[in-house]
Enzyme design. Structure first.
Site, PDB file in Angstrom:
ATOM      1  N   ASP A 155       0.661  -1.173  -0.229  1.00  0.00           N
ATOM      2  CA  ASP A 155      -0.009   0.082   0.166  1.00  0.00           C
ATOM      3  C   ASP A 155       0.645   1.026   0.070  1.00  0.00           C
ATOM      4  OD1 ASP A 155      -2.182   1.993  -0.110  1.00  0.00           O
ATOM      5  OD2 ASP A 155      -3.502   0.741   1.689  1.00  0.00           O
ATOM      6  N   GLY A 205      -5.276   3.179  -7.541  1.00  0.00           N
ATOM      7  CA  GLY A 205      -5.899   3.848  -8.871  1.00  0.00           C
ATOM      8  C   GLY A 205      -5.400   4.625 -10.071  1.00  0.00           C
ATOM      9  N   ASP A 226     -10.582   3.438  -1.027  1.00  0.00           N
ATOM     10  CA  ASP A 226     -11.003   2.570  -0.819  1.00  0.00           C
ATOM     11  C   ASP A 226     -13.101   3.295  -0.613  1.00  0.00           C
ATOM     12  OD1 ASP A 226      -8.185   3.296   0.253  1.00  0.00           O
ATOM     13  OD2 ASP A 226      -9.388   3.088   2.254  1.00  0.00           O
TER      14      ASP A 226
HETATM   15  C1  GLA Z   1      -5.804   2.244   2.552  1.00  0.00           C
HETATM   16  C2  GLA Z   1      -5.723   1.069   1.937  1.00  0.00           C
HETATM   17  C3  GLA Z   1      -6.909   0.394   3.221  1.00  0.00           C
HETATM   18  C4  GLA Z   1      -6.203  -0.403   3.899  1.00  0.00           C
HETATM   19  C5  GLA Z   1      -5.636   0.557   5.052  1.00  0.00           C
HETATM   20  C6  GLA Z   1      -5.017   0.707   5.741  1.00  0.00           C
HETATM   21  O1  GLA Z   1      -6.232   3.257   2.887  1.00  0.00           O
HETATM   22  O2  GLA Z   1      -6.742   2.029   0.726  1.00  0.00           O
HETATM   23  O3  GLA Z   1      -7.089  -0.954   1.706  1.00  0.00           O
HETATM   24  O4  GLA Z   1      -5.591  -1.242   3.217  1.00  0.00           O
HETATM   25  O5  GLA Z   1      -4.940   2.233   4.135  1.00  0.00           O
HETATM   26  O6  GLA Z   1      -4.785   1.586   6.609  1.00  0.00           O
END
Ligand code: GLA
Length: 400
Positions: A155, A205, A226
């Site tokens: 991430d 994305g 998200d």
């Molecule tokens: C980001 C990701 C989420 C999750 C959080 C965890 O926002 O997009 O899917 O993994 O981090 O902190």
């Protein structure tokens, strides 16, 4: 210049050409073995966020088996953010006190014929402020492999500040190159562990990741920000995926984020919409609810095997919108087609919608089956009109 030095330089140039040219081949060889169909499983984030514990993971694994989810195809049990502890003097990452023994947890998950996923970031910190893999990529990949991890969600999070630091003027091309290099670095680290680890890119994305995700070894990549457990969030994400279908296929999938089915923020019809749309999209199916407390409607949605079969069809073709209001179609193996009719405007009443068979490529009569009613509809001629519930869906399988 002496000959041996010249030869060394040539060798160097050759190696660097090869190492620039090779990543995509490595990427494909790792991708080819992994995620031939969209990954299915569960992820801790949507329900537990960073409060997740070892006990929650074990309970999820137990419930996946007891509920029948594993047998329906859900295999990965993925820890999201919140497991990370500190690094030791050698720089090795350790889990925090909520996860006392990662090897034991992996053994437990594997003993249930399930697979374990984990989460990290190319940045120094994860989105939740925990330790990321920046500067420790190979070390962390080795640790994950030693623990028995089978899936990594990587991430972007604080890597964005590293990008800014290195390029204060934020040239978009340089930023993109840095981001790609960071994802490629972890990919190479995973490859060199020789353990098959599904590689899930999460950078929301940006910069059309679908165009370069496979080149940096991604088996799947998030296409959006998200998801939240609301119809608005789910519908905005799901219905905006039209156009991305050409980038998905076996080993490399668009990921419109995890399922919210069973988390309580939507009606059963709306959750059926998410499940159907994600299946048409050949999206990864990662449940995000508390599996140890599922009611029957939730189980029936998550374990609708006919809808799962659409998602997991071996051709791996992502479907798309073929008409407005929302009618979507996904080609299936054997010449069949899945079609979903969505009554997506929630302040509308249940309303009749008409599918014209020629719009989904059938010129003559077709067999039809309703995948939520689990009913054969006999032979259709020309068109099919059905009343679709508000915020809901009717999903069909059509074949000659
Ligand atoms: C980001 C990701 C989420 C999750 C959080 C965890 O926002 O997009 O899917 O993994 O981090 O902190």
């Amino acid at each position: 210049m002496c000959f041996s030095r010249l030869r060394a330089l040539w060798a160097c140039a050759f190696i660097s050409i090869v190492s620039v040219a090779c990543p995509s081949r490595d990427a494909q060889s790792q991708s080819g073995r992994l995620a031939d169909t969209p990954p299915m499983g569960w992820n801790s984030w949507n329900h537990f966020a960073d409060k997740v514990t070892d006990a929650d993971l074990r309970a999820a694994a137990d419930a996946m088996v007891a509920s029948g989810m594993r047998d329906a195809g859900y295999i990965y049990v993925n820890i999201d953010d919140g497991w990370e502890g500190q690094r030791d003097a050698q720089g090795n990452i350790h889990s925090n006190s909520k996860f006392p023994d990662m090897n034991a947890l992996a053994d437990y998950v594997h003993s249930k014929r399930l697979k374990l996923g984990i989460y990290s970031s190319p940045g120094p910190k994860t989105c939740g402020g925990y330790e990321g893999s920046y500067g420790h990529e190979q070390q962390d990949a080795n640790t994950f492999a030693t623990w028995g991890v089978d899936y990594l969600k990587y991430d972007l999070c604080s890597y964005m500040s590293i990008m800014k630091l290195h390029d204060p003027h934020q040239d978009p091309q340089k930023a993109l190159a840095m981001m790609q290099a960071a994802y490629e670095k972890m990919h190479q680290a995973l490859v060199s562990t020789h353990r098959p680890i599904v590689y899930s890119l999460c950078q929301y994305g940006v910069d059309s990741v679908w165009e370069w995700g496979p080149k940096v070894g991604g088996n799947l990549w998030r296409t959006t920000d998200d998801i939240r457990d609301t119809y608005r969030s789910m519908a905005l994400i799901g219905f905006s995926q039209a156009g991305l279908e050409k980038y998905a296929g076996p080993g490399h999938w668009n990921d419109p984020d995890m399922l919210e089915v069973g988390n309580g923020g939507m009606t059963a019809d709306q959750y059926r919409t998410q499940m159907s749309l994600w299946a048409i999209l050949a999206a990864p199916l990662l449940a995000g609810n508390d599996l140890s407390k599922m009611d029957d409607p939730t189980k029936n949605i998550l374990m609708n095997k006919e809808v799962i079969a659409v998602d997991q069809d071996r051709l791996g073709i992502q479907g798309t919108r073929i008409g407005l209001p929302q009618i979507w179609m996904k080609p299936l193996s054997g010449g069949a087609k899945a079609v979903a009719l969505f009554n997506y405007v929630t302040d509308d009443e249940a309303e009749p919608m008409t599918l014209r068979l020629k719009d989904v490529g059938f010129s003559g009569p077709v067999h039809a089956r309703d995948l939520w009613a689990h009913q054969d509809l006999g032979i259709l001629h020309g068109s099919y009109t059905v009343t679709v519930p508000q915020g809901g869906v009717v999903m069909l399988r059509l074949w000659k």
